[in-house]
Design an enzyme around this catalytic site. Structure first.
Site, PDB file in Angstrom:
ATOM      1  N   GLU A 470      -4.217   3.651   2.132  1.00 47.42           N
ATOM      2  CA  GLU A 470      -4.564   3.118   0.804  1.00 47.42           C
ATOM      3  C   GLU A 470      -3.746   3.814  -0.288  1.00 47.42           C
ATOM      4  O   GLU A 470      -3.381   3.195  -1.293  1.00 47.42           O
ATOM      5  CB  GLU A 470      -6.066   3.281   0.538  1.00 47.42           C
ATOM      6  CG  GLU A 470      -6.960   2.524   1.507  1.00 47.42           C
ATOM      7  CD  GLU A 470      -6.605   1.051   1.668  1.00 47.42           C
ATOM      8  OE1 GLU A 470      -6.065   0.447   0.709  1.00 47.42           O
ATOM      9  OE2 GLU A 470      -6.840   0.507   2.759  1.00 47.42           O
ATOM     10  N   HIS A 473      -0.504   2.018  -0.690  1.00 46.49           N
ATOM     11  CA  HIS A 473      -0.656   0.862  -1.586  1.00 46.49           C
ATOM     12  C   HIS A 473      -0.650   1.329  -3.046  1.00 46.49           C
ATOM     13  O   HIS A 473      -0.033   0.709  -3.914  1.00 46.49           O
ATOM     14  CB  HIS A 473      -1.984   0.146  -1.312  1.00 46.49           C
ATOM     15  CG  HIS A 473      -1.979  -0.761  -0.130  1.00 46.49           C
ATOM     16  ND1 HIS A 473      -1.015  -1.725   0.083  1.00 46.49           N
ATOM     17  CD2 HIS A 473      -2.858  -0.876   0.902  1.00 46.49           C
ATOM     18  CE1 HIS A 473      -1.300  -2.395   1.198  1.00 46.49           C
ATOM     19  NE2 HIS A 473      -2.407  -1.891   1.708  1.00 46.49           N
ATOM     20  N   HIS A 476       2.716   2.069  -4.369  1.00 48.22           N
ATOM     21  CA  HIS A 476       3.415   0.805  -4.650  1.00 48.22           C
ATOM     22  C   HIS A 476       3.061   0.311  -6.056  1.00 48.22           C
ATOM     23  O   HIS A 476       3.914  -0.186  -6.800  1.00 48.22           O
ATOM     24  CB  HIS A 476       3.001  -0.229  -3.593  1.00 48.22           C
ATOM     25  CG  HIS A 476       3.953  -1.358  -3.423  1.00 48.22           C
ATOM     26  ND1 HIS A 476       3.715  -2.419  -2.572  1.00 48.22           N
ATOM     27  CD2 HIS A 476       5.156  -1.628  -3.989  1.00 48.22           C
ATOM     28  CE1 HIS A 476       4.724  -3.258  -2.613  1.00 48.22           C
ATOM     29  NE2 HIS A 476       5.607  -2.814  -3.479  1.00 48.22           N
TER      30      HIS A 476
END
Length: 682
Positions: A470, A473, A476
């Site tokens: 996670e 992510h 990102h």
């Protein structure tokens, strides 16, 4: 209504969400106000007397409804992480309003005419690559959502979209209610045999919090997973496993069977209306895989390579269980238990030996150190911004120059109002407007073991990789550096979005990374080298079975969405059983059904996209091989990954971005090597 704090840009530090000033009952009128404000912005674009240009039409559309988007992100994130009856009622009222408004935009003929005028002239406009991508995305946003349909079909599309928005919400509400309503109270201490001390203590604490005598177990992962993995009492494991498998499959008011059938039928009808053979054809047009046929080839190829290994592993597990306890038929409630026993026998390694080295705070710090080493990020915990729950941790993220990069929220423990699983969300995207780079607000939400009276939160190794996943992510989102919000961060093709998350998991298996944060919570001792070696050597343990399991989910997803006649399906269970026929290892359990709680595809955004986890594994295995060749903390490779993948969002075709980073297309053999399904490189 008078001006509400949510209806205008937030006047908070870093413009963060003003959670403490929000009353749940405010959301419905706030949504209505924000929709009307956005409608006026859309009308101004539509009725602009000037000729359509990229700036006055495409860019104007992109930056319209900013406040509505922010309110939506706050509301729907809360509805997943901290819901209640009021929010669920608001969600049911708001979702059709948003669906209608979205269709008011995409089915607006005059507006589409302006967009199409710009689109038709795109070769003469001298646009940047990102502007071209935005133009394509805006045009497809109209054409793929009914702008070219005759009026009667537009009206049917509106009705379908409104109904789907309500059905998806209801599916999620039922699944959460099913998770919350099951409890298994144990009063005989003998039934706790095999369970780790920390799990027993947590169960005791939970029972006390509900004024019950004994030990309470639930379907929340930190309770469920240790029980089915370690409890010696087979009947109790069966009770818990069956309860987890029955979610949405009770033929009562929380049943999801009819909802599943209605969702797939409506999705198919919608795709047909828009000129697509199936929902999967519609979805995959905007994915790296491109077509259901390509997905089928991809899954079939992996299945052929993984199935023989999975069957060998399962046979070994069956033999082991029979030898150990005389188990004649291995059942689903036996899988995790005997896998853990076999793993301990083969590698002398179990999570209980590892957990003391993975105190949650240390693992969080480890993720931060890895991000700092690779991408020059610094995380400072701050308490000057609003939170939606006391458990939430908040951080200011800067780079080595001290520039503000992002706000990061982290929410780690289960609650009755939080759905199971782990996910990353965005409270505010990054974008550049009027010369200012407006930075993002990113959140990760997990369900880890809570601290007890005597122990801090100690993570299983699987929870460690989940946190890093996670966090990938989140990186990102945090490192996004694009002009337009709809192309920023994780706004990429769905089968590309898992690359940044899955690649981060790799660092959890590397000695150089583990030595940065894996220290004993009591003694401060660094994780011993022999444990690191065991983590690495056991990484491919039962990889064939794990791969088969993931492939089964992808095949189930495609069976629902690539079918040309879903309306002929009468039984959810029978359809699912048929979809699983080539991947089944354990005997079927008649009273269990996965589809009725398969939130990824029936509530989240993974319909026709579950294959993307495996697709992205090919990318991440290939990308991490590049890191390993040059050094897992090699700055040059990290910079290439940051500049070509993490910061670029959806501004270019993902394969173009990947090849710019890697210098070649991804090699599937890298995944098979890592999984131990083919020999490693010499």
């Amino acid at each position: 209504m008078p001006e509400h704090i949510l209806t205008s840009p937030f006047q908070t530090k870093y413009t963060t969400a003003p959670f403490s000033n929000i009353d749940d009952n405010d959301f419905l009128p706030v949504f209505k106000t924000c929709i009307e404000k956005t409608r006026l912005e859309i009308d101004a674009i539509t009725n602009n007397p000037d000729a359509p240009t990229f700036e006055n039409t495409i860019e104007a559309l992109e930056f319209s409804g900013e406040q509505l988007d922010r309110v939506s992100s706050i509301f729907f994130n809360l509805n997943s992480a901290e819901t209640n009856d009021t929010l669920q009622k608001v969600a049911q009222d708001v979702s059709p309003l948003l669906s209608d408004f979205s269709n008011d935009i995409t089915l607006n003929e005059a507006l589409f005419k302006r967009v199409k005028t710009v689109y038709d002239a795109k070769t003469e406009l001298n646009l940047t690559t990102e502007q071209q991508m935005l133009l394509d995305k805006k045009y497809k946003g109209f054409s793929r959502n009914g702008a070219n349909l005759p009026e009667n079909k537009k009206q049917r599309l509106r009705a379908i979209d409104k109904k789907l928005s309500q059905l998806k919400l209801k599916f999620g509400e039922n699944t959460l209610a099913e998770t919350n309503r099951f409890e298994m109270l144990i009063t005989d201490e003998d039934d706790l045999s095999g369970l780790p001390e920390g799990t027993i203590e947590a169960a005791k604490q939970l029972a006390e919090s509900k004024e019950k005598e004994g030990w309470l177990f639930t379907l929340d992962y930190p309770s469920y997973i240790p029980f089915v993995t370690y409890a010696d009492n087979r009947e109790r494991r069966k009770t818990l496993t069956l309860a987890a498998g029955k979610k949405g499959f009770h033929n009562d008011h929380l049943d999801n069977q009819e909802i599943v059938l209605e969702i797939v039928t409506l999705r198919h009808e919608r795709a047909n209306l828009l000129g697509y053979k199936t929902h999967a054809h519609f979805v995959l047009e905007e994915r790296m895989a491109e077509t259901p046929e390509q997905v089928a080839i991809f899954l079939k190829d992996l299945l052929e390579k993984a199935k023989p290994a999975a069957e060998r592993e399962f046979k070994n597990l069956e033999d082991f269980a029979k030898e150990l306890d005389g188990i004649d038929t291995l059942q689903k409630w036996d899988g995790a238990y005997y896998s853990e026993k076999l793993k301990q026998k083969l590698f002398n390694l179990d999570d209980e030996k590892l957990k003391p080295y993975f105190k949650l705070e240390n693992v969080i710090n480890g993720a931060f150190i890895v991000a700092n080493t690779l991408f020059d990020l610094h995380f400072e915990e701050i308490n000057t911004i609003d939170k939606y729950h006391p458990d939430v941790l908040t951080y200011k993220v800067t780079n080595t120059k001290g520039d503000f990069i992002a706000i990061f929220y982290a929410d780690y423990f289960p609650r009755p109002g939080k759905r199971n699983g782990a996910w990353m969300t965005v409270y505010k995207p990054q974008y550049i407007k009027d010369g200012e780079n407006s930075r993002p607000h990113i959140s990760i939400v997990c369900n880890f073991t809570k601290p007890t009276k005597t122990k801090p939160s100690l993570l299983t190794f699987n929870e460690v990789t989940t946190l890093f996943h996670e966090f990938g992510h989140a990186l990102h989102g945090m490192l996004a550096n694009t002009t337009y919000p709809s192309l920023s961060g994780t706004s990429v093709y769905w089968d590309f979005v898992e690359l940044p998350s899955q690649i981060m998991e790799n660092w959890c298996y590397e000695k150089e990374a583990l030595e940065l944060f894996a220290t004993h919570y009591q003694t401060g001792e660094l994780i011993p080298m022999d444990l690191i070696e065991k983590i690495k050597t056991s990484a491919t343990f039962h990889e064939g079975m794990q791969t088969l399991r993931q492939l089964s989910f992808g095949l189930l997803d495609m069976s629902w969405h690539a079918i040309t006649s879903p309306e002929t399906i009468k039984s959810v269970k029978a359809h699912e059983t048929d979809a699983f026929k080539n991947t089944t290892l354990y005997p079927d359990v008649a009273e269990n059904c996965m589809s009725t709680a398969f939130s990824h595809i029936f509530q989240g955004g993974y319909s026709s996209g579950y294959y993307s986890y495996k697709w992205a594994e090919v990318l991440d295995a290939d990308a991490f091989e590049y890191f390993k060749e040059e050094g897992i903390f090699n700055k040059e490779i990290a910079l290439k990954f940051k500049d070509n993948i993490l910061s670029q969002g959806g501004t270019e075709n993902p394969m173009t971005l990947y090849k710019r980073f890697r210098g070649q297309e991804p090699q599937p053999e890298a995944l098979l090597r890592r999984a131990g399904l083919v020999p490693t490189k010499n």
